[in-house]
Design a protein around this motif. Structure first.
Motif, PDB file in Angstrom:
ATOM      1  N   CYS A 415    -112.615  60.754 -42.556  1.00  0.00           N
ATOM      2  CA  CYS A 415    -111.214  60.332 -42.621  1.00  0.00           C
ATOM      3  C   CYS A 415    -110.431  61.271 -43.529  1.00  0.00           C
ATOM      4  O   CYS A 415    -110.983  61.894 -44.435  1.00  0.00           O
ATOM      5  N   ARG A 416    -109.143  61.315 -43.277  1.00  0.00           N
ATOM      6  CA  ARG A 416    -108.219  62.065 -44.123  1.00  0.00           C
ATOM      7  C   ARG A 416    -107.063  61.143 -44.495  1.00  0.00           C
ATOM      8  O   ARG A 416    -106.338  60.657 -43.629  1.00  0.00           O
ATOM      9  N   PHE A 417    -106.886  60.886 -45.777  1.00  0.00           N
ATOM     10  CA  PHE A 417    -105.758  60.103 -46.278  1.00  0.00           C
ATOM     11  C   PHE A 417    -104.797  61.065 -46.965  1.00  0.00           C
ATOM     12  O   PHE A 417    -105.182  61.738 -47.930  1.00  0.00           O
ATOM     13  N   GLN A 418    -103.580  61.105 -46.466  1.00  0.00           N
ATOM     14  CA  GLN A 418    -102.559  61.974 -47.054  1.00  0.00           C
ATOM     15  C   GLN A 418    -101.428  61.121 -47.605  1.00  0.00           C
ATOM     16  O   GLN A 418    -100.829  60.321 -46.894  1.00  0.00           O
ATOM     17  N   VAL A 419    -101.137  61.283 -48.887  1.00  0.00           N
ATOM     18  CA  VAL A 419    -100.073  60.541 -49.558  1.00  0.00           C
ATOM     19  C   VAL A 419     -98.991  61.532 -49.964  1.00  0.00           C
ATOM     20  O   VAL A 419     -99.269  62.509 -50.675  1.00  0.00           O
ATOM     21  N   VAL A 420     -97.772  61.288 -49.487  1.00  0.00           N
ATOM     22  CA  VAL A 420     -96.617  62.111 -49.843  1.00  0.00           C
ATOM     23  C   VAL A 420     -95.790  61.329 -50.829  1.00  0.00           C
ATOM     24  O   VAL A 420     -95.331  60.213 -50.534  1.00  0.00           O
ATOM     25  N   LEU A 421     -95.598  61.886 -52.005  1.00  0.00           N
ATOM     26  CA  LEU A 421     -94.876  61.208 -53.078  1.00  0.00           C
ATOM     27  C   LEU A 421     -93.395  61.515 -52.987  1.00  0.00           C
ATOM     28  O   LEU A 421     -92.981  62.556 -52.492  1.00  0.00           O
ATOM     29  N   ALA A 422     -92.599  60.597 -53.476  1.00  0.00           N
ATOM     30  CA  ALA A 422     -91.138  60.775 -53.555  1.00  0.00           C
ATOM     31  C   ALA A 422     -90.704  60.342 -54.934  1.00  0.00           C
ATOM     32  O   ALA A 422     -91.481  59.791 -55.732  1.00  0.00           O
ATOM     33  N   SER A 423     -89.453  60.592 -55.241  1.00  0.00           N
ATOM     34  CA  SER A 423     -88.940  60.166 -56.529  1.00  0.00           C
ATOM     35  C   SER A 423     -89.014  58.649 -56.637  1.00  0.00           C
ATOM     36  O   SER A 423     -88.761  57.947 -55.655  1.00  0.00           O
ATOM     37  N   PRO A 424     -89.354  58.117 -57.787  1.00  0.00           N
ATOM     38  CA  PRO A 424     -89.460  56.658 -57.923  1.00  0.00           C
ATOM     39  C   PRO A 424     -88.133  55.994 -57.583  1.00  0.00           C
ATOM     40  O   PRO A 424     -87.072  56.504 -57.931  1.00  0.00           O
ATOM     41  N   PRO A 425     -88.155  54.867 -56.852  1.00  0.00           N
ATOM     42  CA  PRO A 425     -86.922  54.176 -56.506  1.00  0.00           C
ATOM     43  C   PRO A 425     -86.226  53.617 -57.711  1.00  0.00           C
ATOM     44  O   PRO A 425     -86.820  53.402 -58.767  1.00  0.00           O
ATOM     45  N   ALA A 426     -84.912  53.383 -57.571  1.00  0.00           N
ATOM     46  CA  ALA A 426     -84.131  52.810 -58.667  1.00  0.00           C
ATOM     47  C   ALA A 426     -84.706  51.456 -59.045  1.00  0.00           C
ATOM     48  O   ALA A 426     -84.979  50.624 -58.193  1.00  0.00           O
ATOM     49  N   GLY A 427     -84.860  51.187 -60.318  1.00  0.00           N
ATOM     50  CA  GLY A 427     -85.463  49.926 -60.755  1.00  0.00           C
ATOM     51  C   GLY A 427     -86.930  50.062 -61.100  1.00  0.00           C
ATOM     52  O   GLY A 427     -87.501  49.222 -61.743  1.00  0.00           O
TER      53      GLY A 427
END
Length: 428
Positions: A415-427
């Motif tokens: 298996c391949r798990f790919q996680v793409v991060l983004a800026s943390p949401p407001a709050g």
């Protein structure tokens, strides 16, 4: 039968279909009635005219009596009164006759073996009949248009309470204990009953949320005390000069495990309560730091299982994320890969966009991949006493943080798990 149209569209369609049925039946009834009335009326007129002609004594009188649009013939008649061949096969009574481009209404009578035929040109009748049919057709089309317009106007009025109720139900304030009942705003009809049902469902949901909040508060209070005792005990043991190197390493493992437990407790509490203020005050860390810690932590268990652990890091940015959430996501994916891989290798790649965890384990069939992110779902190769909550927790954290996680297959297996991060949401 399942309808995919909206409620307003269904109302419009119902209006149009009802008009189509009623208007169609009414129009056909008019056409049939006109045809029957025409036949009876013309049959009576032509019968009377033919009876009057038969009362005449001489042919000379007959040539003046038929109307201008009528023609009179009879068997063995002289001259233009002679019965044409195309009329000789007519049966007695009223009927329509077509000859060339002309159409006639005919009435036939036999008297003492002689056949008498009175024809009347039906062009005028045909013109009036076509005009009537045109009026019926135009009226039918107009009625369909009016039905569609009226359906749209009434649909908006009819579904307005339903739309308003849906808007009220979607309000997050409805989950508050002091939220007013929805049924008070509606009449005691079907919509009112639906609002009352929503009130009951929301009441049960509020009760469940309240019970969960009390439970998580109790868990938070009860677990923090023993975890604090563990942490303080580890600190005291580390200060003991008689502790050898091996014992000091074990104490450090216990201290690190207790700290991870404290962070996990906080993670579950944040996810359960959705406390944005508390999450904003949580420890922040970069992806590189968290990845280095977890790579060091998992290298020994993987290598002791006979697996090759490949760690590749190329993070240049300094973006900071919720440390507990990031550690939980990456740690669960590494644990999942270690758990389901018997031989081969596990690879962790980290870059500025996120990270990827690959393994050469048993893999997950394509039909089961989406379900693996649901709670209490485990792979076909079930091992150990896990409950199947790891990937569910990964998905919940990613959704709350605005991250994305994707599961694909490795060749020939794994298996391949790919996680793409983004800026943390407001709050957060």
């Amino acid at each position: 039968m399942e309808f995919k149209q909206g409620l307003s569209q269904r109302i419009v369609i119902a209006f149009v279909l009802m008009t189509l049925l009623v208007g169609g039946v009414f129009g056909l009834g008019i056409v049939k009635a006109v045809h029957v009335m025409e036949e009876r009326l013309l049959s009576g007129v032509l019968r009377g005219d033919l009876d009057r002609l038969l009362l005449m004594d001489t042919v000379d009188d007959w040539r003046h009596k038929p109307q201008p649009d009528q023609q009179f013939y009879f068997s063995d008649g002289p001259g233009r009164f002679a019965l044409p061949a195309y009329l000789q096969g007519l049966q007695p009574g009223f009927q329509e006759v077509f000859h060339g481009e002309h159409a006639y209404h005919a009435f036939v009578r036999e008297v003492e073996g002689r056949k008498y035929v009175l024809l009347q040109d039906q062009s005028d009748f045909e013109d009036r009949e076509q005009a009537l049919y045109s009026v019926v057709l135009v009226g039918f089309i107009v009625s369909l248009g009016l039905a569609m317009l009226l359906g749209r106007l009434l649909a908006r009025k009819v579904i307005e309470p339903v739309v308003r109720l849906a808007r009220q139900v979607r309000q997050p304030d409805q989950l508050l204990a002091l939220a007013p009942a929805l049924a008070l705003d509606y009449a005691n009809d079907e919509v009112g009953q639906l609002a009352a049902a929503f009130d009951d469902a929301l009441g049960m949901l509020r009760h469940a949320l309240k019970r969960e909040q009390l439970f998580t508060s109790d868990v938070s209070h009860e677990l923090r005390t023993p975890l604090m005792v563990l942490a303080s005990s580890c600190e005291l043991l580390q200060e003991n000069p008689s502790l050898d190197t091996r014992g000091r390493a074990q104490v450090q493992r216990v201290a690190r495990a207790s700290e991870e437990m404290r962070e996990l407790v906080q993670t579950f509490l944040l996810l359960a309560r959705d406390q944005g203020d508390a999450a904003a005050m949580a420890v922040q860390s970069t992806l590189a730091v968290v990845a280095d810690e977890l790579a060091q932590q998992w290298r020994q268990p993987m290598e002791s299982k006979g697996l090759q652990f490949i760690y590749q890091q190329s993070v240049a940015g300094t973006q900071r994320y919720h440390a507990v959430f990031l550690r939980t996501v990456l740690g669960n994916l590494l644990r999942n890969a270690w758990h389901y891989t018997n031989s081969g290798q596990i690879t962790l790649r980290v870059d500025d966009r996120g990270f990827t965890v690959e393994d050469t384990g048993v893999g997950i069939p394509e039909s089961e991949r989406e379900a693996m992110f649901q709670p209490f779902v485990r792979g076909g190769e079930q091992r150990g006493d896990g409950l199947g909550l790891g990937l569910s927790l990964v998905r919940r954290i990613c959704v709350s943080q605005g991250w994305s996680v994707e599961l694909t297959a490795m060749e020939p297996s794994g298996c391949r798990f790919q996680v793409v991060l983004a800026s943390p949401p407001a709050g957060f």
